[in-house]
Design a protein around this motif. Sequence first.
Motif, PDB file in Angstrom:
ATOM      1  N   TYR A 175      -3.399  30.023 -26.914  1.00  0.00           N
ATOM      2  CA  TYR A 175      -3.333  29.953 -25.457  1.00  0.00           C
ATOM      3  C   TYR A 175      -2.313  28.868 -25.148  1.00  0.00           C
ATOM      4  O   TYR A 175      -2.384  27.773 -25.700  1.00  0.00           O
ATOM      5  CB  TYR A 175      -4.699  29.581 -24.872  1.00  0.00           C
ATOM      6  CG  TYR A 175      -4.707  29.413 -23.362  1.00  0.00           C
ATOM      7  CD1 TYR A 175      -4.963  30.493 -22.534  1.00  0.00           C
ATOM      8  CD2 TYR A 175      -4.482  28.167 -22.783  1.00  0.00           C
ATOM      9  CE1 TYR A 175      -4.979  30.339 -21.140  1.00  0.00           C
ATOM     10  CE2 TYR A 175      -4.490  28.007 -21.408  1.00  0.00           C
ATOM     11  CZ  TYR A 175      -4.746  29.095 -20.596  1.00  0.00           C
ATOM     12  OH  TYR A 175      -4.761  28.939 -19.237  1.00  0.00           O
ATOM     13  N   ASP A 176      -1.352  29.167 -24.275  1.00  0.00           N
ATOM     14  CA  ASP A 176      -0.302  28.185 -24.028  1.00  0.00           C
ATOM     15  C   ASP A 176       0.162  28.236 -22.584  1.00  0.00           C
ATOM     16  O   ASP A 176       0.084  29.279 -21.923  1.00  0.00           O
ATOM     17  CB  ASP A 176       0.885  28.436 -24.959  1.00  0.00           C
ATOM     18  CG  ASP A 176       1.796  27.216 -25.100  1.00  0.00           C
ATOM     19  OD1 ASP A 176       1.401  26.125 -24.646  1.00  0.00           O
ATOM     20  OD2 ASP A 176       2.895  27.350 -25.658  1.00  0.00           O
ATOM     21  N   LEU A 178       3.366  27.991 -20.123  1.00  0.00           N
ATOM     22  CA  LEU A 178       4.783  28.324 -20.281  1.00  0.00           C
ATOM     23  C   LEU A 178       5.660  27.172 -19.790  1.00  0.00           C
ATOM     24  O   LEU A 178       6.264  27.224 -18.709  1.00  0.00           O
ATOM     25  CB  LEU A 178       5.107  29.612 -19.538  1.00  0.00           C
ATOM     26  CG  LEU A 178       4.450  30.884 -20.109  1.00  0.00           C
ATOM     27  CD1 LEU A 178       4.708  32.078 -19.202  1.00  0.00           C
ATOM     28  CD2 LEU A 178       4.960  31.155 -21.517  1.00  0.00           C
ATOM     29  N   THR A 341      -0.995  33.304 -22.043  1.00  0.00           N
ATOM     30  CA  THR A 341      -0.182  32.239 -21.450  1.00  0.00           C
ATOM     31  C   THR A 341      -0.583  32.043 -19.992  1.00  0.00           C
ATOM     32  O   THR A 341      -1.183  32.930 -19.374  1.00  0.00           O
ATOM     33  CB  THR A 341       1.324  32.555 -21.518  1.00  0.00           C
ATOM     34  OG1 THR A 341       1.568  33.780 -20.815  1.00  0.00           O
ATOM     35  CG2 THR A 341       1.790  32.678 -22.963  1.00  0.00           C
TER      36      THR A 341
END
Length: 381
Positions: A175-176, A178, A341
């Motif tokens: 999970y990131d 942006l 994301t």
Amino acid sequence: MSEHRNRADHKITTRRVTIADVSDALGLTKSTVSRALNGYPDIADATRLRVANMATKLGYRPLSHAQAIKTGRTRSLGLVVQTGDHDGASPFLADFLAGISFAASSEGWTLSVATSTDMQDTLEKIQELQRDRKADGFILPRTMLLDPRVDLLQATNTPFVLFGRTETSQDCAWYDILGERAMERAVVRLSAMGHRQIAFVNGGLDYTYAKLRREGYLHGLNVTGLDIDPDLIIENAVTPDAGRLATLSLLNRPSPPTAIVFSVDRAALGAYHAAQELGLTLGRDFSVIAYDGIPEGAYQTPPLSTYSVRHREAGERLGHMLIEIIRGNTSKNLPDTAQETALADFLDRGSAAPPALTSNELARKIRNHSDDQISNGRIPK
């Protein structure tokens, strides 16, 4: 007689509720109830919900040690916080932990947290938590391009989820936020204000975020049709002092940038000190946009414009993702189902504005201030 009856009633009302009680109340087998409570994927969602509701109604609470024996799980998520990092005591940590803890407790799980001083210590702490069976899987924050934590957990077939990405994270769950999109938008925003020379001060190059945010900055230049000038890019600034030195270096150029994008807020704080040294007003004489949303930015003059991350929300999502992976509800053959994301939120606080000076005018103002300082004896000739 009355006293005896009261004691008997007390024993009945305080008897521990078991799986058998939940099973009898629903007319299901104990095996079905057990598998539903432990999140096995072969149990229908409707059945799992019925079991969970009845367990709550009856006040059923599993014995953690018995559950660990039956399932091989401790129902605990692991997290090792590396306090030796430049922002190891990050103000976001409390929100991040609160999000993970909320996700864990909502599923009847717990969170095991350890601290470390460096990467080697982190690896040892992970192995210690594995050895002591204090975690069924791990959340890995602050990912590196080549991350030894990933190698360790893959070698031991231990479930994990990344808060971020790595060079080889195609088959990993992550999970990131942006950050690259934020850097691109920062350049586009500044360009729309009229800035034509926009510099970039990046963070630590060992970390994936630095590579991605640099790419976002460069893409922003391409989108706006601005020239790429390698001399306007400074790497590895993660502290206020490093940010101060980077800002001084950029603004003392013959043709200084009128705006600077910082990869991390902490470095951007140094730009305020540099502005004071050069006799400039940040937000008027030159603009700054950064990334993170740390509380200190709101107390600067003017407050720091930045892209803010919702760390509590990130922690909560990571917690739920890891539990699903541990339960086996996410297929390893479909990594896209475990790769998500989100976008950072822009906080327009006042440190970015249309340019009041051209690059040449800015250079002249800096030279004049320096000459005044020399003539007044504040700095040596």
